[in-house]
Every structure is written in C-alpha cells, then in structure tokens.
Design a protein around this motif. Structure first.
Motif, short mmCIF file in Angstrom:
data_model
loop_
_atom_site.label_atom_id
_atom_site.label_comp_id
_atom_site.label_asym_id
_atom_site.label_seq_id
_atom_site.Cartn_x
_atom_site.Cartn_y
_atom_site.Cartn_z
N SER A 151 -9.20 -3.75 18.71
CA SER A 151 -9.60 -2.74 17.73
C SER A 151 -9.96 -1.42 18.41
O SER A 151 -9.65 -0.34 17.90
CB SER A 151 -10.79 -3.25 16.92
OG SER A 151 -11.88 -3.59 17.78
N CYS A 154 -6.72 0.34 19.47
CA CYS A 154 -6.03 0.97 18.33
C CYS A 154 -6.73 2.26 17.89
O CYS A 154 -6.07 3.19 17.44
CB CYS A 154 -5.96 -0.01 17.16
SG CYS A 154 -4.88 -1.43 17.44
N ARG A 155 -8.05 2.31 18.03
CA ARG A 155 -8.81 3.50 17.61
C ARG A 155 -8.96 4.55 18.72
O ARG A 155 -9.42 5.65 18.45
CB ARG A 155 -10.21 3.09 17.16
CG ARG A 155 -10.26 2.23 15.92
CD ARG A 155 -11.71 2.19 15.37
NE ARG A 155 -12.66 1.82 16.41
CZ ARG A 155 -13.08 0.58 16.66
NH1 ARG A 155 -12.60 -0.41 15.93
NH2 ARG A 155 -13.96 0.34 17.62
N ARG A 194 -5.10 10.21 18.21
CA ARG A 194 -4.99 8.82 18.65
C ARG A 194 -4.12 8.73 19.90
O ARG A 194 -3.05 9.36 19.97
CB ARG A 194 -4.40 7.93 17.55
CG ARG A 194 -5.37 7.62 16.42
CD ARG A 194 -4.69 6.71 15.41
NE ARG A 194 -5.56 6.42 14.28
CZ ARG A 194 -6.29 5.33 14.16
NH1 ARG A 194 -6.26 4.42 15.13
NH2 ARG A 194 -7.05 5.13 13.10
N ALA A 203 0.03 5.22 12.98
CA ALA A 203 -1.09 4.49 13.57
C ALA A 203 -0.72 3.01 13.72
O ALA A 203 0.06 2.46 12.92
CB ALA A 203 -2.33 4.63 12.70
N ILE A 204 -1.28 2.37 14.74
CA ILE A 204 -1.09 0.94 14.95
C ILE A 204 -2.39 0.24 14.51
O ILE A 204 -3.45 0.48 15.08
CB ILE A 204 -0.80 0.64 16.43
CG1 ILE A 204 0.43 1.42 16.90
CG2 ILE A 204 -0.60 -0.87 16.64
CD1 ILE A 204 0.62 1.40 18.40
N ARG A 205 -2.30 -0.60 13.51
CA ARG A 205 -3.48 -1.28 12.97
C ARG A 205 -3.81 -2.51 13.82
O ARG A 205 -2.94 -3.10 14.45
CB ARG A 205 -3.23 -1.70 11.53
CG ARG A 205 -2.76 -0.58 10.62
CD ARG A 205 -3.75 0.57 10.55
NE ARG A 205 -3.27 1.65 9.68
CZ ARG A 205 -3.87 2.82 9.55
NH1 ARG A 205 -4.99 3.05 10.24
NH2 ARG A 205 -3.38 3.75 8.76
N ARG A 206 -5.09 -2.87 13.79
CA ARG A 206 -5.54 -4.01 14.58
C ARG A 206 -4.74 -5.27 14.27
O ARG A 206 -4.33 -5.99 15.19
CB ARG A 206 -7.04 -4.25 14.31
CG ARG A 206 -7.58 -5.60 14.76
CD ARG A 206 -7.52 -5.76 16.27
NE ARG A 206 -7.93 -7.10 16.68
CZ ARG A 206 -7.12 -8.15 16.73
NH1 ARG A 206 -5.85 -8.03 16.38
NH2 ARG A 206 -7.57 -9.32 17.14
N HIS A 207 -4.48 -5.55 13.01
CA HIS A 207 -3.78 -6.78 12.66
C HIS A 207 -2.29 -6.72 13.01
O HIS A 207 -1.60 -7.76 12.98
CB HIS A 207 -3.95 -7.09 11.16
CG HIS A 207 -3.24 -6.11 10.27
ND1 HIS A 207 -3.81 -4.88 9.91
CD2 HIS A 207 -2.02 -6.15 9.67
CE1 HIS A 207 -2.96 -4.23 9.13
NE2 HIS A 207 -1.88 -4.97 8.97
N GLU A 208 -1.79 -5.54 13.34
CA GLU A 208 -0.38 -5.39 13.71
C GLU A 208 -0.15 -5.45 15.22
O GLU A 208 0.98 -5.57 15.67
CB GLU A 208 0.15 -4.03 13.21
CG GLU A 208 0.06 -3.82 11.71
CD GLU A 208 0.38 -2.39 11.31
OE1 GLU A 208 0.85 -2.19 10.16
OE2 GLU A 208 0.17 -1.47 12.13
#
Length: 278
Positions: A151, A154-155, A194, A203-208
């Motif tokens: 996480s 990604c952030r 980012r 953006a790349i999400r945590r679940h991805e």
C-alpha cells in the motif's frame, strides 16, 4: 607527446561514458555492458570511430540501425566531437546501416527493403514501454526488500521515492534509471506526483499490485532470457575469431572494465525478492 596522450585518454573515457548510455532497444541494457562495442578511436581533429558488432550476422536490422544512430547522437553530444562515426561489422546489412547513419538518413531511406512501415517510432515506443516496466518492477521489489508495504509503494510520491536511501550500488543506479523514464514520459515531475503508475499514467491500486507485478515479471524474464542468449551467441561467435577467452567475453569491447557483470547482478538482485501470492 606527454601532454597529448592524457588528453586523448580523457576524451576516450568520455566517449565510453556516453556509449554506456546507449541501450539495446530490446534488452534495455547498455551496449557497453553487453560487449557490443569493440573499439573506440579518438582522432586529433575531433573525429571518433566506434566499431561495434552484434551476436549474429542476421541480428535485426531495425535494432542494429537504432543502436548505431543512438551511438552517433550520444557521442556527438560531447562538445569537442566534430564527427561520430559508428561502424557496424560482420552483419548482413552493415554497409547499408553504416552509410545511412553517416549520411543522416532515416531507416526507411537507408534500408527500404527492411522498413515496410517507413518508421521506427512504433518500435521505439514498444521497447520504451518494456524498459519502463522492467525498471519499475525492479524498484518495486527493491522497496519491498527494504520493508515497504504494498500500500505504501502504491501511494509513494516522487518526493518520497527520491528520499529512499538504497546505499551505493546497482539498486541506486536503477533508481535513477527508473526516474529518468518517469520524467521523460511526463508521468511524474513534481514531488507530490505518484512514483508508481502504469505506462499510461493510471494509478496502481493495492489490490491490483500482485497481478500487475506478475505481468511485469513476465516482461523481465523474457528480456533476461534474450539478454543471456545474446551474450552467449556473442561470446561463442567472437571467441573463435578473436582468440578470446571466457573471461574476455564478460568485458565490454575495449574498456576491459568488467562492466557486463552489472547486468548479472541486476537479475540476481531482482530474483532475491518474491511476489507474494494473491
């Protein structure tokens, strides 16, 4: 004479430094690391001759032309260079490539039979994407190795990315290389942008992230396989004709620095990290 030789040695070193910035477009590895550059000759009039060779006689004419032209541009950027003259040898269309690059022709003009589409821009873009994704995966895994959570990766902003201290070595070098492509593609310029986005800027999400990294791993493995194949073919081809030893094959053509080892270390460093299962 005592003053001329150090001057020439300095200029030769500058040329090698510039050539190290030129990559094989398919592998995203330096032509010097790969051992493609055989010899550099600096002349008193500011002319520079660069002799290079490729793993096989039939290596892609597209790639060969791109590397020759990139070498010419990279070395010509030195203020004292009057003319940079890359010379490809032992290749099926070496004469056409050498003449075309020296005359400033496009690939389509120099090798009409090899350029049905007329432009190499699409090819450059294809391999720029692969280079971006390979460098990005490496840095994400390096951050995981430092204990960063997915996480947080990604952030992560560009400012935070710049502050991460990997110490000296290959990871620090790759950190800068990834940043260069971020800026070049205008994906991140400001400290709050980012640091990790897709090649399209999403953006790349945590679940991805797990599936995203799995895809990038495939890109890296393919590039590393091709790199190993090229190195093996080059070593086998020129060990016979040049009378070289296995040790010679691991150094770039004339600098003898052993710089090829950096790519091997890069692959090993990436493999030290594992992608967590979904």
């Amino acid at each position: 004479m005592d003053e001329v030789l150090p001057h020439r040695d300095r200029r030769t070193s500058e040329v090698w430094t510039r050539l190290a910035t030129v990559t094989d477009p398919e592998l995203d590895e330096s032509v010097t690391d790969l051992g493609f550059v055989e010899r550099v000759t600096v002349h008193d009039d500011g002319g520079v001759d660069i002799v290079f060779r490729l793993p096989t006689y039939w290596c892609s004419a597209n790639f060969a032309f791109l590397m020759a032209d990139d070498m010419r541009q990279a070395v010509s950027a030195l203020p004292w260079v009057r003319e940079a003259r890359p010379q490809l040898r032992d290749h099926m269309v070496a004469q056409e490539i050498n003449r075309g690059v020296s005359e400033g022709k496009s690939f389509a003009e120099a090798l009409k039979d090899f350029a049905p589409g007329g432009s190499l821009d699409d090819l450059r873009e294809k391999f720029r994407r692969k280079a971006f994704e390979r460098r990005q995966e490496f840095m994400m895994l390096a951050l995981r190795g430092l204990g960063y959570e997915d996480s947080a990766i990604c952030r992560m902003t560009l400012g935070a990315y710049d502050e991460v201290d990997f110490g000296p070595g290959e990871v620090a070098r790759q950190k800068l290389r990834y940043r260069e492509l971020l800026v070049e593609r205008h994906l991140a310029n400001l400290p709050d942008d980012r640091a990790f986005v897709t090649y399209e800027g999403f953006a790349i999400r945590r679940h991805e992230l797990v599936s995203y990294l799995q895809r990038l791993r495939g890109v890296r493995i393919n590039m590393e396989f091709n790199s190993s194949l090229c190195r093996g073919l080059l070593a086998a081809r020129y060990r016979e004709f040049d009378g070289g030893s296995p040790e010679r094959a691991s150094t770039c053509g004339a600098c003898g620095s052993g710089c090829a080892g950096s790519t091997i270390k890069l692959a090993a460093a990436a493999e030290k990290h594992t992608i967590a299962p979904a």
